[in-house]
Write a protein that holds these residues in place. Structure first.
Motif, PDB file in Angstrom:
ATOM      1  N   UNK A  24       0.830  -1.203   0.000  1.00 43.68           N
ATOM      2  CA  UNK A  24       0.000   0.000   0.000  1.00 43.68           C
ATOM      3  C   UNK A  24       0.866   1.256   0.000  1.00 43.68           C
ATOM      4  N   UNK A  25       1.960   1.234   0.757  1.00 46.55           N
ATOM      5  CA  UNK A  25       2.862   2.392   0.766  1.00 46.55           C
ATOM      6  C   UNK A  25       3.502   2.582  -0.599  1.00 46.55           C
ATOM      7  N   UNK A  26       3.813   1.479  -1.253  1.00 46.44           N
ATOM      8  CA  UNK A  26       4.521   1.562  -2.531  1.00 46.44           C
ATOM      9  C   UNK A  26       3.597   1.969  -3.671  1.00 46.44           C
ATOM     10  N   UNK A  27       2.364   1.440  -3.690  1.00 48.12           N
ATOM     11  CA  UNK A  27       1.467   1.646  -4.833  1.00 48.12           C
ATOM     12  C   UNK A  27       0.442   2.744  -4.624  1.00 48.12           C
ATOM     13  N   UNK A  28       0.117   3.052  -3.380  1.00 48.90           N
ATOM     14  CA  UNK A  28      -0.912   4.055  -3.140  1.00 48.90           C
ATOM     15  C   UNK A  28      -2.275   3.556  -3.591  1.00 48.90           C
ATOM     16  N   UNK A  29      -3.178   4.498  -3.915  1.00 48.47           N
ATOM     17  CA  UNK A  29      -4.515   4.124  -4.360  1.00 48.47           C
ATOM     18  C   UNK A  29      -5.516   4.188  -3.232  1.00 48.47           C
ATOM     19  N   UNK A  30      -6.453   3.241  -3.193  1.00 52.44           N
ATOM     20  CA  UNK A  30      -7.482   3.240  -2.160  1.00 52.44           C
ATOM     21  C   UNK A  30      -6.867   3.062  -0.780  1.00 52.44           C
ATOM     22  N   UNK A  31      -7.481   3.631   0.261  1.00 56.22           N
ATOM     23  CA  UNK A  31      -6.975   3.437   1.620  1.00 56.22           C
ATOM     24  C   UNK A  31      -7.004   1.962   2.012  1.00 56.22           C
ATOM     25  N   UNK A  32      -5.989   1.537   2.737  1.00 51.01           N
ATOM     26  CA  UNK A  32      -5.892   0.140   3.182  1.00 51.01           C
ATOM     27  C   UNK A  32      -5.810   0.081   4.704  1.00 51.01           C
ATOM     28  N   UNK A  33      -6.627  -0.786   5.302  1.00 49.87           N
ATOM     29  CA  UNK A  33      -6.548  -1.099   6.723  1.00 49.87           C
ATOM     30  C   UNK A  33      -6.241  -2.584   6.857  1.00 49.87           C
ATOM     31  N   UNK A  34      -5.237  -2.923   7.658  1.00 48.96           N
ATOM     32  CA  UNK A  34      -4.883  -4.321   7.909  1.00 48.96           C
ATOM     33  C   UNK A  34      -5.284  -4.663   9.335  1.00 48.96           C
ATOM     34  N   UNK A  35      -6.106  -5.690   9.485  1.00 50.16           N
ATOM     35  CA  UNK A  35      -6.544  -6.131  10.799  1.00 50.16           C
ATOM     36  C   UNK A  35      -6.219  -7.585  11.030  1.00 50.16           C
ATOM     37  N   UNK A  36      -6.370  -8.031  12.296  1.00 51.50           N
ATOM     38  CA  UNK A  36      -6.129  -9.435  12.629  1.00 51.50           C
ATOM     39  C   UNK A  36      -7.135  -9.855  13.689  1.00 51.50           C
TER      40      UNK A  36
END
Length: 401
Positions: A104-116
């Protein structure tokens, strides 16, 4: 006065197979046609309130190998409305979550949330526990739609836009696409198109979309789901133990009066490789007996049905040619021909050589063996296994209140 020669058992069986194929050709929702696709994209001027908001939920367990091929395609969606991606790291040991953040940092675009979500409790499959966590995160954004997509599915830039257009225009609660699976190795070419062909035979796509029809199915790799419908149908809680979660989801939606659409994808592709027969065998056998509700009676019926429909025609032709039984050949040959003809559209969809079509009986025999093996593994306590988890049959799990 001459006596009429008795009709052999082979001839009767071949006649039954031919009758079955004539019914499948004309009476099973034209399952063999491959023209059920998403409608053409239409402009937002049809919707006074503009494009609805969407949250994309991606359950991922040890997917570092395929994530670089699929996550950028989701982040790069050309969607006019508000959209964001929630990737749920389901106990991965290969750095899936951190890799997703880096992509996500490299490509950008839509916001990304990572959960577990942590380990699933008893009665939940890992994937649905992850989906539940992702939907809970997404609900804070109050989306109108949820796109549930697997971590091995790559989407064309207009995929989300076309899914939403189909849902809005057709007033569907679920719009699902059967992603085009990889078919590059010799075994993939032989087995993969047949997998989709058999699925469509069980769940004819045209019937699924028909109002009032009981047939319900979806393809778990790409499911656009109305958020309000999901809440009303208690998804995924209501199907928390389902190994074949996509079909269970569609059934839950239809039980609540919702409408479902399923078709073949043009620009949604699975990048997961199944290069050898062992890989494909594991893919099919891990859930085949669950599809039969772990019933020995349904297993016996399925084996008998596969044998009658797919194995009898070439066997009748071969045995009739050897024994001189012209009636067996005359009945087995057209059954085999109808079988071959109905398989051709799927081979064309997968861009495979048409000489594979007459080999469908051999592929069906492999599926018969995979189904039996699925039952054997179930009774050995190793059924429905995926990435280190083995799931019990639903009726072995205590219900929640």
């Amino acid at each position: 006065m001459g006596q009429t020669a008795p009709v052999s058992a082979l001839v009767w069986t071949a006649a039954g197979s031919l009758a079955a194929w004539l019914w499948l050709l004309l009476g099973q929702g034209f399952f063999w046609r491959t023209d059920v696709r998403l409608p053409a994209d239409r402009g937002p001027d049809r919707w006074p309130r503009g494009w609805p908001s969407v949250c994309v939920v991606v359950p991922a367990r040890d997917e570092a190998a395929v994530l670089p091929a699929i996550l950028p395609s989701l982040l790069a969606q050309d969607y006019p409305g508000r959209a964001e991606v929630f990737l749920v790291d389901d106990g991965s040991t290969d750095g899936t979550g951190e890799l997703a953040r880096e992509l996500a940092r490299r490509h950008g675009g839509l916001p990304l949330t990572v959960g577990s979500p942590g380990d699933p409790p008893a009665g939940w499959t890992g994937k649905l526990w992850a989906v539940r966590h992702g939907i809970a995160l997404a609900r804070a954004r109050a989306p109108e739609y949820l796109l549930l997509t697997d971590a091995d599915i790559a989407h064309a830039p207009d995929s989300l836009r076309r899914l939403v257009t189909a849902a809005r225009s057709g007033r569907f609660d679920v719009v699902s696409q059967m992603a085009r699976l990889r078919a590059e190795s010799p075994w993939e070419r032989l087995v993969v198109p047949a997998f989709v062909y058999f699925f469509a035979q069980l769940y004819p796509f045209r019937r699924i979309a028909r109002e009032g029809a009981r047939t319900a199915a979806a393809a778990g790799g790409c499911v656009l789901l109305c958020a309000e419908t999901a809440e009303r149908a208690r998804i995924p809680d209501a199907i928390r133990h389902a190994v074949i979660d996509d079909v269970a989801l569609a059934r839950a939606v239809k039980r609540g009066g919702g409408r479902v659409w399923l078709g073949l994808a043009d620009r949604v592709d699975s990048v997961r490789p199944y290069p050898g027969l062992r890989d494909l065998w594991r893919m099919v056998s891990r859930s085949a007996y669950a599809q039969l509700r772990h019933s020995p009676v349904l297993l016996a019926g399925t084996v008998a049905g596969l044998a009658l429909v797919y194995l009898v025609p070439p066997s009748a032709v071969a045995a009739g040619a050897v024994t001189g039984d012209a009636a067996a050949v005359a009945l087995g040959a057209p059954a085999w021909l109808v079988m071959t003809g109905t398989y051709v559209p799927m081979l064309r969809y997968y861009r495979q050589p048409l000489w594979l079509a007459p080999l469908l009986p051999f592929t069906a025999f492999l599926y018969l063996l995979m189904t039996v093996d699925s039952a054997v593994q179930h009774y050995r306590g190793r059924g429905a296994a995926w990435k280190g988890r083995t799931y019990t049959r639903p009726d072995a799990v205590p219900d929640e209140g």
